[in-house]
Design an enzyme around this catalytic site. Structure first.
Site, PDB file in Angstrom:
ATOM      1  N   LYS A   1      -9.675   1.303  -2.666  1.00  0.00           N
ATOM      2  CA  LYS A   1      -9.803   0.769  -1.312  1.00  0.00           C
ATOM      3  C   LYS A   1     -11.157   1.123  -0.712  1.00  0.00           C
ATOM      4  O   LYS A   1     -11.562   2.289  -0.691  1.00  0.00           O
ATOM      5  CB  LYS A   1      -8.665   1.310  -0.441  1.00  0.00           C
ATOM      6  CG  LYS A   1      -8.630   0.733   0.970  1.00  0.00           C
ATOM      7  CD  LYS A   1      -7.475   1.334   1.760  1.00  0.00           C
ATOM      8  CE  LYS A   1      -7.389   0.750   3.160  1.00  0.00           C
ATOM      9  NZ  LYS A   1      -6.303   1.391   3.944  1.00  0.00           N
TER      10      LYS A   1
ATOM     11  N   GLU B   1       0.845  -1.186   0.000  1.00  0.00           N
ATOM     12  CA  GLU B   1       0.000   0.000   0.000  1.00  0.00           C
ATOM     13  C   GLU B   1       0.891   1.251   0.000  1.00  0.00           C
ATOM     14  O   GLU B   1       1.986   1.243   0.569  1.00  0.00           O
ATOM     15  CB  GLU B   1      -0.877  -0.004   1.254  1.00  0.00           C
ATOM     16  CG  GLU B   1      -1.883   1.126   1.314  1.00  0.00           C
ATOM     17  CD  GLU B   1      -2.795   1.047   2.528  1.00  0.00           C
ATOM     18  OE1 GLU B   1      -3.884   1.629   2.483  1.00  0.00           O
ATOM     19  OE2 GLU B   1      -2.412   0.387   3.527  1.00  0.00           O
TER      20      GLU B   1
ATOM     21  N   CYS C   1      -4.967  -3.799   2.546  1.00  0.00           N
ATOM     22  CA  CYS C   1      -4.653  -3.569   3.955  1.00  0.00           C
ATOM     23  C   CYS C   1      -5.839  -3.786   4.907  1.00  0.00           C
ATOM     24  O   CYS C   1      -6.210  -4.924   5.190  1.00  0.00           O
ATOM     25  CB  CYS C   1      -4.046  -2.182   4.127  1.00  0.00           C
ATOM     26  SG  CYS C   1      -3.114  -1.981   5.668  1.00  0.00           S
TER      27      CYS C   1
END
Length: 290
Positions: free
Chosen positions: A126, A52, A168
């Site tokens: 995300k 990330e 993540c």
């Protein structure tokens, strides 16, 4: 949303997770990646997953918004495409800041997938925003203050299997990973920047659990060490097979590669012997009624 390419009969695929200590300078990080990629195994096809915030970390949200590129153009995207093309790899480059809306001060945290000829064939923004309190130097994290969350579940087909995209903090939400599996995912890709505190407690448990639950390979690129803004990340880039066994891990607190040759066909036996998706389909009505 899915992006389709014709599959072939590849059985063993080289899977590589990249670990970085990214700086705020995209060109410096691209140069570091090129140096690391010189040590990639020669085997092809090869899937490479970056961390990330791979090209910009530690300069603050305002800097990220200033760097944000229009989708499909800009030096960060061009540099990543060149890496995929020059090394002949499937590259999951997550995340970089992309302009969400021209009139907004927020950006999208986009994970981009490049094929071995350097074409960007998929984008995942995300979904899960890291708005939490952690007992570390940063203490308060408010990702939603600067980042516009995504709204789509994204898979992309390659010649060796279907990739399911996540980033993540998404790893704490098994519902997303079940949606990816139901959309055909064979390989879960997870660019990450876990904090040292949460990573030490939960990183391997969560990543192995998602691989086991969904009977998928999981490849997680990671940030590691102390960054320009004082944030400390956990590292431990991983390749996990569909039985939940760790096939490779970066054990050092420095940039490096975790790489393993994984037999994709083993997923068929795991899924046949323990058909969790079939059982989920027959029992989900009960779950949803509770």
């Amino acid at each position: 949303m899915s992006h389709n390419q014709q599959k072939s009969s590849h059985q063993r695929v080289q899977m590589t997770a990249v670990q970085l200590t990214s700086s705020p300078d995209p060109q410096e990080n691209l140069a570091t990646l090129r140096q690391l990629f010189a040590d990639l195994p020669e085997a092809r096809p090869q899937l490479v997953v970056l961390p990330e915030a791979c090209l910009c970390f530690g300069a603050g949200d305002k800097h990220q918004r200033q760097l944000a590129e229009v989708p499909g153009e800009g030096p960060m995207q061009d540099g990543l495409a060149a890496l995929a093309r020059d090394f002949g790899i499937w590259l999951v480059a997550g995340t970089i800041p992309l302009v969400a809306r021209p009139d907004s001060d927020k950006f999208s945290a986009a994970s981009l997938v490049f094929n071995p000829i350097g074409e960007c064939v998929a984008r995942y923004d995300k979904v899960s925003m890291f708005d939490v309190e952690v007992a570390d130097n940063t203490r308060t994290y408010r990702e939603s203050a600067s980042t516009l969350p995504g709204t789509e579940v994204v898979t992309v087909e390659t010649e060796f299997g279907t990739l399911g995209l996540a980033v993540c903090y998404d790893v704490r939400f098994p519902e997303l990973f079940r949606a990816l599996r139901l959309q055909g995912a064979d390989i879960l890709v997870l660019p990450s920047a876990f904090t040292q505190v949460t990573g030490a407690a939960h990183w391997q448990v969560l990543t192995r659990a998602r691989a086991i639950e969904e009977q998928c390979i999981l490849v997680a690129g990671t940030q590691v060490g102390e960054h320009a803004n004082g944030r400390c990340t956990y590292g431990h880039g991983l390749v996990i097979d569909g039985w939940g066994a760790i096939q490779a891990c970066v054990e050092t607190a420095s940039p490096g590669l975790a790489t393993a040759s994984v037999d994709i066909s083993e997923l068929q036996k795991i899924r046949r012997d323990i058909p969790v998706v079939n059982h989920f389909s027959s029992s989900k009505k009960v779950f949803h009624e509770q």
